[in-house]
Design a protein around this motif. Structure first.
Motif, PDB file in Angstrom:
ATOM      1  N   ALA A  90     -13.223  15.746  60.491  1.00  0.00           N
ATOM      2  CA  ALA A  90     -13.882  14.775  61.368  1.00  0.00           C
ATOM      3  C   ALA A  90     -14.033  13.426  60.674  1.00  0.00           C
ATOM      4  O   ALA A  90     -14.336  13.369  59.481  1.00  0.00           O
ATOM      5  CB  ALA A  90     -15.261  15.290  61.774  1.00  0.00           C
TER       6      ALA A  90
ATOM      7  N   SER B 125     -13.425  14.204  67.906  1.00  0.00           N
ATOM      8  CA  SER B 125     -13.655  15.427  67.141  1.00  0.00           C
ATOM      9  C   SER B 125     -12.570  16.457  67.472  1.00  0.00           C
ATOM     10  O   SER B 125     -11.969  16.434  68.543  1.00  0.00           O
ATOM     11  CB  SER B 125     -15.035  15.980  67.458  1.00  0.00           C
ATOM     12  OG  SER B 125     -15.135  16.223  68.845  1.00  0.00           O
TER      13      SER B 125
ATOM     14  N   CYS C 272     -19.354  18.867  65.057  1.00  0.00           N
ATOM     15  CA  CYS C 272     -18.550  17.713  65.515  1.00  0.00           C
ATOM     16  C   CYS C 272     -18.186  17.833  66.980  1.00  0.00           C
ATOM     17  O   CYS C 272     -17.986  16.834  67.656  1.00  0.00           O
ATOM     18  CB  CYS C 272     -17.295  17.560  64.664  1.00  0.00           C
ATOM     19  SG  CYS C 272     -16.163  18.959  64.761  1.00  0.00           S
TER      20      CYS C 272
END
Lengths: 952, 92
Positions: free
Chosen positions: A53, A59, A80
């Motif tokens: 990430a 993400s 994420c």
């Protein structure tokens, strides 16, 4: 600023306005809806370990390192990919999470080379950091099993290396190439354990692939798998300075990362409002010219241009230059002197050059490179909108539904903005992409590139912009697609009705004009309907609009179209000139045109003149001065005899090279102030070494009217910032200037220029940038103009009669030449040719349609003579159907080609912007350089002789 | 006729031709106004207005220029900011 990583929140910011409140590790916080748990934690200083990430891309959820526990949720979701919800309770550090993360890290490290001490990313490596964060102390799997070590690095790109050994296949590079740059050059090849990052096919390396070397992948890489070669060479930076790029008009903010006086790398600054953390191959990597061996750092003089240069001290050079200028002024009068300001220099430097010309030389003979690029924008937008600045900021494109690109090639000339435009064209998160209309003689990359295809490409005959736009207006008016409410509220009705009658005439229909434009009428009608009815319509244009004999008329036709469809005054719409040089907007703002002072006030206005006369303590000329091309004419006539040129290479950049050379050769004193002995310096008597943008403080103003700080990151190699050199010359001319820092010049600009009234160096440093006007009405600047009405009066429609250019094809010159830029080079190439960017584009090529090439017996790569009524040159041919039959195209980056030897002195009727885009030519096979090229090569060699003996 | 003189005639005719959508008098006034605002004095002085190569509109423009006083602004391109005004620009 020391060397600290830019904060990375892991996932992009949410644009939501609604907040949700949650608790993370016992701390309550509110963040915008749609924010990831990872980002929310980062905003309060939490540090959830992560590898796949980074906040420049969406993400992905693959590394499984950022796992968290959430009350009420099963398992351990990846932070994420988990959006925050109201009342959510999150724990980021628990024994279970520690164990899971350590297990994940063990797997990553089990086949990663443990050469941290000798790795170029040592202490600047996210893998190293993550291992430390999770407390990895042992790897149970040993290193004897299958691994990825010993793979051959890819060193093909001149600026960065790819070391597969160091790669953890997090795919951040692939996603950065996709999402940020939009080139989609990279992929993950193979599956499972054999997964590998690949640039194109197995036969490709980074250089041969479609990679455009923007650097986004390098920026995204968490290890040293993709790493700048300069970091490998010089080591980790130890300090950094935020500054502004000196290439194109996008005006990207960069962080210059230094080690002592050595620039290690330029990294795009995430908080830069123009580039939002992205970069291109020029700004990111092509800064090596600053220390190139060709750079001149000592002043030089000579009595005549057939002599070798003589190196002298600054005092002698300045005294020599001032004496010659004063003698010429005494003998021939003030109007025999002039100067050219540079759009590559700062606002403060251009302001001082025009001040020197007006207040020191005593004439208004000052001009700037906007003369040869966007001067028609000034005329056209001022006439229609009342002010000529671009109406939007770059963020605006995110709100567009239909994007019309005419006479611009953003992916090559404004690549960072092009990436943002392409993102909008691709669509995102379920929102469909904007529709695209391209009006251009060439099939530019935007017409068809990965995940982008123009709804309409109108490949018009060069020189027929006005006819095409009038035909589009015909469709919009006659089919009742105008925005009557906008027109009646915002525009002058009489002028609109005159215009509507004009465009409605059948002779302006697409069907009638097809014979002129060569654009199929059905396609043009469809494009016009789409623009008028497709939602927010934004027009972006470049020099393919302005560099014509009807450049100003085309700009007015564009403005007419925007007003008729109500596409002015809100995000997502507008008329957006894509400016060529980094500070071309600023150079114009600073009073670089011969008819006006800073703030666009005419020299004949007594009150304005009094303001400057009082402030400067001089008497000023009330008559407009000469434009560049008129200076050259006057030089040949003997009435213009001396020029001070800062940071411009008019011999290579201006049209009709022979005429430019004739004009320069006729002058008694040519002072070139530049980094290199450029082509113009072949005709110079005084050479004053310049400083790079890395060596000076000041401000640039980009195409959005955004004033941004430029900061000195190293001492000037020549000893002085450019404004200091101008000050030396001014004082030798008898002026009494005492500026101690560029900020003092900025204060004078603000004092004398209403649009800059609220601008100070400190405010710019605090805010990062400000978009003018910055005054009582707009204390924090104005991102979008004409929001509640036009800035000055009402919108004014102008009848734009199509007047064909006088440059005609015929039996001797049956083809039309048009010129432009390529991604890796910048204008005359003085900077980029002195970098590894020449790897991609070592020479100018002539693009020619296969049919035209075959008719002439020309093959791809063969040498050809390009001739016009003005001159001839030779260059190699690139056979491509990107250009239509009858049209050829080349760039003007290389002095060996001197493409402007063939361009003509035809120019825009209102502003004299040269008609670079239409030259009638013939192309025939050639065995070698033309006489001109050989003669010019000899001249260049002779002109660059330098006598290094100490002056007597 | 020098090259510069020819070029000035060409420029004047080109300006006039692009104002041709206006009626004759208005086009001549706009051409004259344009030349006043953007031409250097030596350029203005180099054209007498009697040159046969001048188009009717351009010739009339120079006749206007021979009269005392400058013509009033005919287009918004020749309306410039006042000393304390910041709205307009003709940035190139």
């Amino acid at each position: 600023m020391g060397y600290e990583k830019q904060p990375d929140f892991g996932t992009p910011a949410s644009g939501a306005t609604v907040s949700v409140t949650l608790t993370i590790d016992g701390r309550e916080l509110s963040v915008p809806e749609g924010t990831s748990v990872m980002r929310a934690a980062a905003t309060i200083g939490g540090d959830i370990p992560k590898l796949c990430a980074t906040d420049m891309i969406k993400s992905f959820g693959s590394c499984r390192l950022c796992l968290v526990e959430v009350d009420g949720m099963r398992g351990t979701p990846a932070s994420c990919t988990t959006p925050v919800t109201d009342g959510m309770v999150v724990r980021t550090q628990t024994p279970r999470l520690e164990k899971l993360r350590r297990g994940v890290m063990e797997l990553y490290i089990s086949h990663h080379p443990l050469d941290c001490l000798t790795c170029s990313a040592n202490n600047d490596c996210e893998l190293q950091d993550a291992a430390a964060d999770v407390g990895l102390r042992d790897v149970r799997y040993g290193y004897d099993g299958a691994h990825h070590l010993g793979q051959k690095p890819d060193l093909s790109n001149p600026y960065f290396a790819f070391e597969p050994d160091k790669c953890i296949v997090c795919s951040r590079c692939v996603r950065a190439c996709d999402e940020v740059q939009g080139t989609l050059a990279l992929t993950v090849d193979g599956r499972g354990f054999s997964s590998k990052i690949s640039a194109g096919t197995t036969a490709d390396d980074f250089l041969s692939s479609e990679c455009v070397s923007c650097g986004a992948c390098v920026q995204a890489c968490p290890t040293s798998a993709l790493m700048e070669k300069s970091v490998k060479e010089h080591g980790k930076p130890e300090r950094s300075v935020v500054t502004t790029c000196a290439y194109c008009g996008v005006g990207c903010t960069f962080r210059a990362e230094m080690r002592g006086e050595q620039l290690v790398r330029m990294v795009p600054w995430k908080d830069g409002k123009a580039n939002r953390g992205h970069s291109c191959v020029k700004g990111r990597f092509a800064w090596g010219y600053a220390n190139h061996k060709d750079r001149i750092t000592s002043p030089m003089i000579r009595n005549s241009i057939d002599q070798p240069w003589r190196e002298v001290g600054w005092a002698e050079a300045i005294a020599h230059a001032a004496d010659r200028l004063k003698n010429i002024r005494d003998q021939y009068g003030s109007r025999a002197l002039g100067g050219i300001t540079s759009s590559r220099c700062t606002n403060e430097e251009t302001f001082l050059v025009q001040k020197l010309v007006r207040g020191g030389f005593g004439s208004n003979n000052v001009d700037t490179c906007a003369r040869v690029c966007h001067s028609p924008t000034g005329y056209g937008l001022k006439t229609t909108f009342g002010t000529s600045a671009g109406t939007q900021d770059f963020d605006s494109v995110e709100h567009s539904d239909v994007i019309l690109v005419i006479g611009a090639n953003p992916t090559d000339a404004h690549p960072v903005f092009a990436s943002r435009m392409k993102r909008r064209l691709r669509g995102q998160d379920g929102r469909p992409g904007a529709k695209l209309i391209v009006i251009d003689p060439r099939r530019i990359d935007l017409v068809r590139s990965p995940h982008i295809e123009a709804a309409h490409h109108l490949p018009l005959q060069p020189g027929t912009n006005v006819a095409v736009l009038t035909a589009m207006a015909h469709v919009i008016v006659t089919e009742g697609l105008t925005d009557e409410a906008f027109i009646h509220e915002r525009c002058e009705i009489d002028a609109y009705e005159d215009w509507a009658r004009f465009v409605s005439d059948e002779k302006h229909s697409p069907e009638v004009l097809e014979a002129v434009t060569r654009v199929p009428a059905t396609e043009l009608r469809a494009a016009a309907r789409l623009f008028a009815t497709g939602g927010n319509g934004a027009i972006y244009y470049g020099l393919g609009v302005t560099e014509h004999s009807q450049g100003s008329s085309t700009v007015m036709a564009i403005a007419n179209l925007a007003m008729a469809t109500g596409n002015i005054g809100r995000p997502g719409v507008g008329v957006n000139p894509l400016r060529g040089q980094n500070n071309v907007q600023g150079a114009c703002d600073m009073g670089s045109f011969p008819h006006e002072f800073s703030g666009y006030r005419h020299v004949s206005d007594t009150e304005t003149r009094n303001l400057f006369e009082t402030d400067w303590g001089v008497t000023l000329d009330a008559e407009p001065g000469l434009r560049i091309n008129n200076m050259l004419d006057a030089a040949v006539d003997g009435t213009f005899r001396a020029i001070y040129i800062q940071g411009e290479d008019i011999l290579q950049s201006d049209p009709d090279t022979k005429h430019v050379a004739e004009g320069l050769a006729a002058m008694d004193c040519v002072i070139v102030h530049d980094l290199f002995l450029n082509e113009t310096a072949n005709y110079a008597h005084v050479f004053l070494p310049g400083s790079t943008f890395l060596e000076k403080d000041g401000t640039f103003t980009n195409a959005e009217r955004r004033i941004q700080p430029v900061r000195r990151v190293m001492d000037p190699a020549n000893g002085y910032e450019d404004w200091e050199v101008t000050q030396l010359l001014a004082n030798a001319m008898g002026l009494d200037w005492n500026y101690g820092h560029a900020s003092e010049i900025l204060a004078e600009i603000a004092r004398l220029t209403p649009t800059f009234a609220g601008v100070t160096w400190q405010r710019l440093c605090d805010a990062g940038s400000l978009q003018w006007p910055v005054n009582d009405q707009f204390p924090d600047g104005a991102p979008v103009m004409h929001v509640d009405g036009f800035v000055r009066g009402k919108g004014h429609f102008v009848v734009t009669e199509y007047v064909p250019t006088d440059e005609k094809t015929g039996p001797r010159f049956p083809l039309l030449l048009t010129t432009g830029r390529i991604l890796t080079h910048y204008n005359v190439g003085a900077q980029t040719r002195r970098t590894e960017n020449s790897t991609w584009h070592p020479e100018d090529l002539l693009e020619m349609h296969p049919t035209d090439a075959e008719n002439r017996g020309l093959a791809d790569g063969g040498w050809a003579k390009l001739s016009s009524r003005k001159g001839e040159t030779t260059l190699r041919v690139k056979v491509t159907d990107r250009v239509a039959p009858g049209v050829v195209y080349t760039t003007f980056h290389h002095p060996e080609t001197q493409a402007n030897v063939v361009t003509t002195d035809y120019s825009d009727w209102a502003t004299n912007c040269p008609e670079y885009k239409v030259t009638a030519v013939q192309v025939m096979p050639s065995n070698g350089p033309t006489d001109w090229q050989e003669d010019y090569a000899d001249l260049t060699e002779r002109s660059r002789r330098i006598n290094h003996e100490p002056a007597e | 006729m020098s090259d510069t003189h020819s070029r000035l005639i060409y420029m004047a005719n080109q300006i006039a031709r692009n104002f041709c959508a206006l009626d004759h008098d208005a086009a001549a006034a706009a051409t004259a106004d344009h030349i006043v605002q953007f031409w250097d004095p030596r350029m203005k002085a180099a054209v007498s207005g009697d040159e046969a190569e001048l188009s009717p509109i351009a010739a009339k423009a120079f006749a206007i220029l021979r009269q005392p006083g400058d013509p009033a602004p005919q287009t918004r391109a020749t309306v410039f900011n006042d000393v304390d005004e910041g709205g307009g620009s003709d940035a190139g």
